[in-house]
Enzyme design. Structure first.
Site, PDB file in Angstrom:
ATOM      1  N   GLY A  23       0.825  -1.212   0.000  1.00 39.09           N
ATOM      2  CA  GLY A  23       0.000   0.000   0.000  1.00 39.09           C
ATOM      3  C   GLY A  23       0.852   1.252   0.000  1.00 39.09           C
ATOM      4  O   GLY A  23       0.500   2.262  -0.625  1.00 39.09           O
ATOM      5  N   ASP A  75       0.577  -0.246  13.075  1.00 41.33           N
ATOM      6  CA  ASP A  75       0.990  -1.530  12.496  1.00 41.33           C
ATOM      7  C   ASP A  75       1.288  -2.587  13.563  1.00 41.33           C
ATOM      8  O   ASP A  75       1.509  -3.753  13.236  1.00 41.33           O
ATOM      9  CB  ASP A  75       2.243  -1.345  11.632  1.00 41.33           C
TER      10      ASP A  75
HETATM   11  C1  S3P Z   1       2.868   3.695   6.269  1.00 43.27           C
HETATM   12  C2  S3P Z   1       1.761   4.257   6.834  1.00 43.27           C
HETATM   13  C3  S3P Z   1       0.713   3.476   7.511  1.00 43.27           C
HETATM   14  C4  S3P Z   1       1.195   2.077   7.854  1.00 43.27           C
HETATM   15  C5  S3P Z   1       1.915   1.429   6.717  1.00 43.27           C
HETATM   16  C6  S3P Z   1       3.129   2.244   6.328  1.00 43.27           C
HETATM   17  C7  S3P Z   1       3.855   4.568   5.613  1.00 43.27           C
HETATM   18  O1  S3P Z   1      -0.400   3.347   6.649  1.00 43.27           O
HETATM   19  O2  S3P Z   1       0.108   1.276   8.251  1.00 43.27           O
HETATM   20  O3  S3P Z   1       2.330   0.123   7.070  1.00 43.27           O
HETATM   21  O4  S3P Z   1       4.976   4.104   5.307  1.00 43.27           O
HETATM   22  O5  S3P Z   1       3.532   5.749   5.396  1.00 43.27           O
HETATM   23  P1  S3P Z   1      -1.617   4.424   6.631  1.00 43.27           P
HETATM   24  O6  S3P Z   1      -1.103   5.678   6.057  1.00 43.27           O
HETATM   25  O7  S3P Z   1      -2.657   3.778   5.761  1.00 43.27           O
HETATM   26  O8  S3P Z   1      -2.042   4.538   8.063  1.00 43.27           O
END
Ligand code: S3P
Length: 443
Positions: free
Chosen positions: A96, A315
């Site tokens: 993601g 996380d």
């Molecule tokens: C992350 C932000 C978080 C986290 C992901 C890594 C990042 O997600 O859960 O594992 O590297 O910016 P969200 O922005 O959806 O909270």
């Protein structure tokens, strides 16, 4: 080939371990290095599948990247306007972070491209980046708000003043990256503070970022290549922190862990539960605080988790839920609806797994109630064993592997292949720490 984890019950954790490099920071070294002028030298880079997906994408965008080899990477930056139209679809795999942050960068290009990912990523919400990037003048097509994303870039984006409806470092970072291509100052207001690695790293690359209360701002302009030493990932360390906190006799030190205050919610939560955690040898790696984290066993008590800590531990909840299941008395979590849209629905996946172990966890729309273990918090067996479905989620898999330190029978965790996205070498390191873990082809 899919693999399951097989973990024998009991044991304790001891010694000094170094977990792999921080995933969030590793992604960002490639992204900022790619659009900087000059070379960026990275050490401690996470050689996990998520960060490797980011490297492949920037290679497809015309950036020369050497490595990774033993954590070393050199990114030969092409400058803000130097990315090239890729020949095919860009595959983010399970990541993601790759998809959302790279969308922000691609929004400011003078070409179109498409981003896709695996089955889990294709279920995750993307309007949260598509909508604000549209306000900046890019056009991003989704499939009902989900990937694949077709990004129609606009090399002259407009700066916006945007109040984020969700607490998300990925959304904030996508907008900061798009802001580099905008005329004027892009301002982003957070509803609660999330990890600030992008802000810190932009400064390290010579681009000032202003923080004024809940607002962060950046203006368009160039970045300059630099050296980055990536600390060990606190999100990976968290499994060992929880393991030592729940297993009597444990005493473990996790070396060189990133302890940026926007990431240390798990330490605060575990301490509130009674955990014995000491930060030693605190130092700074290029704007990011780092420490050796020593955890010794101490009996845990259930708590109501303070809401303000939720984004700072987002996380780590799979691991924290195992601590709660091993504690005396109930633990309550609310305000964590974001857990439902991670690599899996982590509230449901954890509640289902805890029930297999005999813990009657009650999932709620925005959190969970975990009743705590039977007997006293120090008794060797806090719950039973059984076969658990990781739902293909790396953090669910590792959380239930660690749970075996306090289970009365063996735990089999199904479908753990994705552990390689964030924690290559987990089994070997966990074994060195004292966990009786092995793997077998999935049943
Ligand atoms: C992350 C932000 C978080 C986290 C992901 C890594 C990042 O997600 O859960 O594992 O590297 O910016 P969200 O922005 O959806 O909270």
């Amino acid at each position: 080939m899919r693999v399951d984890f097989l973990v024998k019950p009991g044991g304790k954790l001891s010694g000094t371990l170094r977990v792999p490099g921080d995933k969030s920071i590793s992604h960002r070294t490639i992204m900022l290095g790619a659009i900087a002028a000059g070379d960026t030298h990275v050490t401690g880079f996470l050689e996990g599948e998520d960060a490797l997906a980011t490297i492949s994408i920037f290679r497809a965008l015309g950036v020369r990247i050497d490595g990774p080899e033993r954590g070393e990477v050199v990114v030969h930056g092409v400058g803000l306007r130097g990315l090239k139209e890729p020949a095919g679809v860009l595959d983010c795999g399970n990541s993601g972070t790759s998809m959302r942050l790279i969308s922000g960068l691609l929004a400011g290009q003078d070409f179109d491209c498409e981003l896709t990912g695996d089955e889990s990523l294709r279920r995750r919400p993307m309007r949260r980046v598509a909508e604000p990037l549209a306000l900046m003048g890019a056009h991003i097509e989704t499939v009902d708000g989900r990937p694949p994303l077709r990004i129609h870039g606009n090399p002259r984006l407009r700066a916006i003043d945007y109040k984020m409806p969700v607490a998300s470092a990925q959304v904030k970072s996508a907008l900061l990256l798009a802001g580099l291509y905008a005329e004027g100052e892009t301002r982003i207001r957070e509803i609660s503070q999330t990890r600030d690695h992008t802000e810190r790293m932009l400064q390290a690359f010579g681009r000032p970022v202003r923080r004024d209360g809940a607002t962060v701002s950046v203006s368009g302009g160039p970045l300059h290549g630099t050296r980055v030493e990536v600390p060990a990932d606190i999100s990976s360390a968290a499994f060992f922190m929880v393991g030592a906190a729940i297993a009597p006799g444990s005493d473990i030190t996790l070396a060189g862990v990133g302890v940026n205050p926007t990431r240390t919610g798990a330490i605060d939560i575990l301490r509130l539960m009674g955990a014995d955690i000491e930060l030693q040898n605190t130092r700074t790696f290029g704007g990011e605080p780092v420490a050796d984290v020593r955890v010794r066993y101490a009996p845990l008590n259930g708590i109501a988790i303070p809401r303000e800590l939720v984004p700072l531990a987002i996380d780590e909840f799979p691991a924290i839920f195992i601590a709660a299941a091993s504690a005396r008395g109930e633990t309550l979590l609310a305000g964590a609806e974001e857990l439902r849209v991670k690599e899996s629905d982590r509230i449901q996946a954890m509640a289902d797994g805890l029930r297999v172990l005999g813990i009657r966890a009650e999932p709620r729309a925005d959190g969970i109630r975990i009743p705590g273990c039977r007997g006293d918090a120090g008794s060797a067996q806090a719950y039973g064993g059984g076969t658990i479905d990781s739902c293909g989620d790396h953090r669910i898999a590792m959380a239930f592997a660690i749970a075996a330190l306090r289970s009365g029978a063996a735990i089999r965790v199904r479908d753990c292949t994705n552990v390689a996205t964030s924690f290559p070498g987990f089994i070997e390191l966990a074994r060195r720490g004292g966990l009786a873990i092995s793997q077998a082809p999935s049943e």
